[in-house]
Design a protein around this motif. Structure first.
Motif: not given
Length: 498
Positions: A77-85
């Protein structure tokens, strides 16, 4: 000789009961032995092996010589991107009476092209044309007159402010992970806020913030409460749960004073404790916060509150002007902002403390890191009659002897060299006079400026927390300048007193 004739029963039934029983037992024994022998006969084993082999061959590929490949792994499964603004929704508590002055603080950190959120007002305000694209949209809070408020000294606006996260949630913003609230006299360091939130799973219940600097404040309200002015971060699923229950919760706590204690009461009902992060600063103090910033804990600086109450962070400047100066190193290296390093000039018996991007202190004598990392009491308690034991942390006097009062050097300039990946900051001595000292040791007053060189390290908070090390460099410039290198400690490097 006469032979007697046999009994008629024996003639008709030659097998007696005893014989029949014996024969029956022999048949059973023979059958059991035969079955046991068949189970171990090679022919039977061959038949079983043939049966298994035939079954495997029936499922094998058509070409027997081709090896059987293992089944293909399931697609990842595609990984979620890191939290950003873009994943953070800000809610700024404001009032129409104070907005004209306090919007200057919001302009210092708000980034219209990267951030989203709202300023929540008690009534409409005039939006100046030049502010329209520099500030968040202004929303009017819902009517809260249906809620009772019974605290004798507070103000019922606390109910309105406690609902900011819920009202922001109801805006239906897509792809939101965190709801962050703060006051209009709060300045956030956006990159450091993101760094802190990246540590936590936004799919879980999280209530993040910090306590007051005043021990009495925490006793009166709660040690488990995040102070709203310093900033509160609430994960999306927790905000959703809060939205469903908050109005009923508020109705149960009519006697509470403020907005943040009402919010914490609802968190307690949801069973969610406070996750403390030291970089959120309520600043429940008066006077100069120099001592707090010059000995900042080993944690990223996230927020500064009560900027209308405390003195300007740089002397002889207006508040906003002083914050604009801090903005320069904040943009260059936010991860390292106000991080303390401690080292010694052993030839001159000096202790040096660097708060990167803010100030440098030089002390006569050798002080242990254990003492220098404690904030000097340049400020007074929120409860002005409280003495030094009224703080939530250890503090120390500014000096125990007139000769030990530090020589302070404030930031004047900061630059970044992308070719060397290093920053250079310059600090000039404060002109406030130091007490006369008759000690027969080198006088730091001969140092007019300090130059600090530091490697840029945006990943410092991805590692275990540790203070950077600093080293006094041989000065190749004019006598009034001290050069210092700041960076990650080398292997086996220790800040030694002697």
């Amino acid at each position: 000789m006469r032979i007697n004739p046999k009994d008629p029963a024996e003639i008709l039934y030659p097998w007696t009961s005893t014989k029949i029983t014996i024969c029956f037992l022999l048949v059973i024994s023979f059958t059991y032995i035969s079955y046991s022998l068949k189970s171990v006969l090679p022919s039977n084993l061959c038949r079983e092996q043939y049966s298994v082999t035939s079954h495997l061959q029936s499922e094998a590929p058509a070409t027997p010589s081709q090896p059987i490949s293992p089944p293909a792994p399931a697609p990842l499964e595609p990984q979620e991107p890191k939290t950003n603004l873009s994943h953070i929704v800000f809610g700024i508590a404001a009032s129409a009476n104070l907005w004209g002055n306090r919007k200057k603080y919001v302009k210092l950190w708000w980034r219209p092209d990267q951030m989203r959120g709202n300023v929540w007002m008690d009534q409409p305000v005039k939006v100046e044309p030049e502010d329209e694209h520099l500030l968040p949209p202004i929303k009017i809070s819902s009517d809260t007159s249906k809620f009772a408020y019974t605290h004798r000294k507070g103000h019922r606006s606390a109910i309105r402010l406690s609902r900011i996260v819920t009202e922001n949630f109801r805006q239906g913003m897509e792809n939101a992970r965190w709801f962050v609230m703060g006051d209009d006299d709060t300045v956030f360091v956006p990159e450091n806020l993101v760094r802190v939130l990246q540590k936590y799973d936004h799919n879980q219940f999280y209530y993040i913030g910090s306590s007051s600097e005043s021990h009495l404040q925490n006793i009166y309200f709660s040690h488990n409460m995040a102070y709203g002015g310093g900033g509160i971060a609430i994960s999306y699923p927790l905000a959703r749960a809060l939205e469903k229950t908050q109005d009923k919760c508020i109705a149960r706590y009519t006697g509470l004073y403020g907005s943040d204690d009402r919010l914490q009461a609802c968190m307690a009902e949801l069973g969610v404790p406070l996750t403390k992060e030291q970089g959120f600063h309520q600043f429940d103090v008066y006077g100069s916060v120099f001592g707090l910033l010059a000995a900042h804990p080993v944690a990223p600086l996230v927020s500064l509150h009560h900027l209308d109450v405390v003195d300007p962070i740089f002397p002889n400047m207006e508040r906003v002007q002083a914050l604009q100066r801090l903005n320069v190193p904040m943009k260059i290296d936010p991860a390292g902002l106000v991080q303390q390093s401690i080292c010694y000039d052993k030839m001159r018996s000096w202790t040096v403390s660097v708060s990167w991007g803010y100030a440098v202190q030089i002390f006569r004598g050798i002080f242990s890191p254990r003492e220098i990392e404690q904030p000097a009491r340049t400020f007074i308690n929120w409860y002005k009659k409280a003495d030094f034991i009224g703080y939530e942390f250890n503090t120390r006097p500014v000096s125990r002897h007139p000769c030990q009062k530090p020589f302070v050097y404030y930031l004047t300039n900061a630059v970044y060299n992308k070719n060397t990946n290093h920053t250079a900051t310059e600090y000039v001595r404060d002109q406030a006079p130091n007490p006369q000292c008759n000690w027969k040791m080198a006088n730091p007053s001969r140092i007019d400026r300090v130059q600090v060189y530091k490697a840029y390290d945006p990943h410092i908070w991805d590692k275990s927390p540790r203070r950077n090390c600093c080293r006094i460099l041989p000065s190749k410039k004019k006598k009034g300048t001290m050069a210092i290198e700041v960076g990650a400690c080398n292997e086996d490097e220790v800040v030694e007193l002697r």
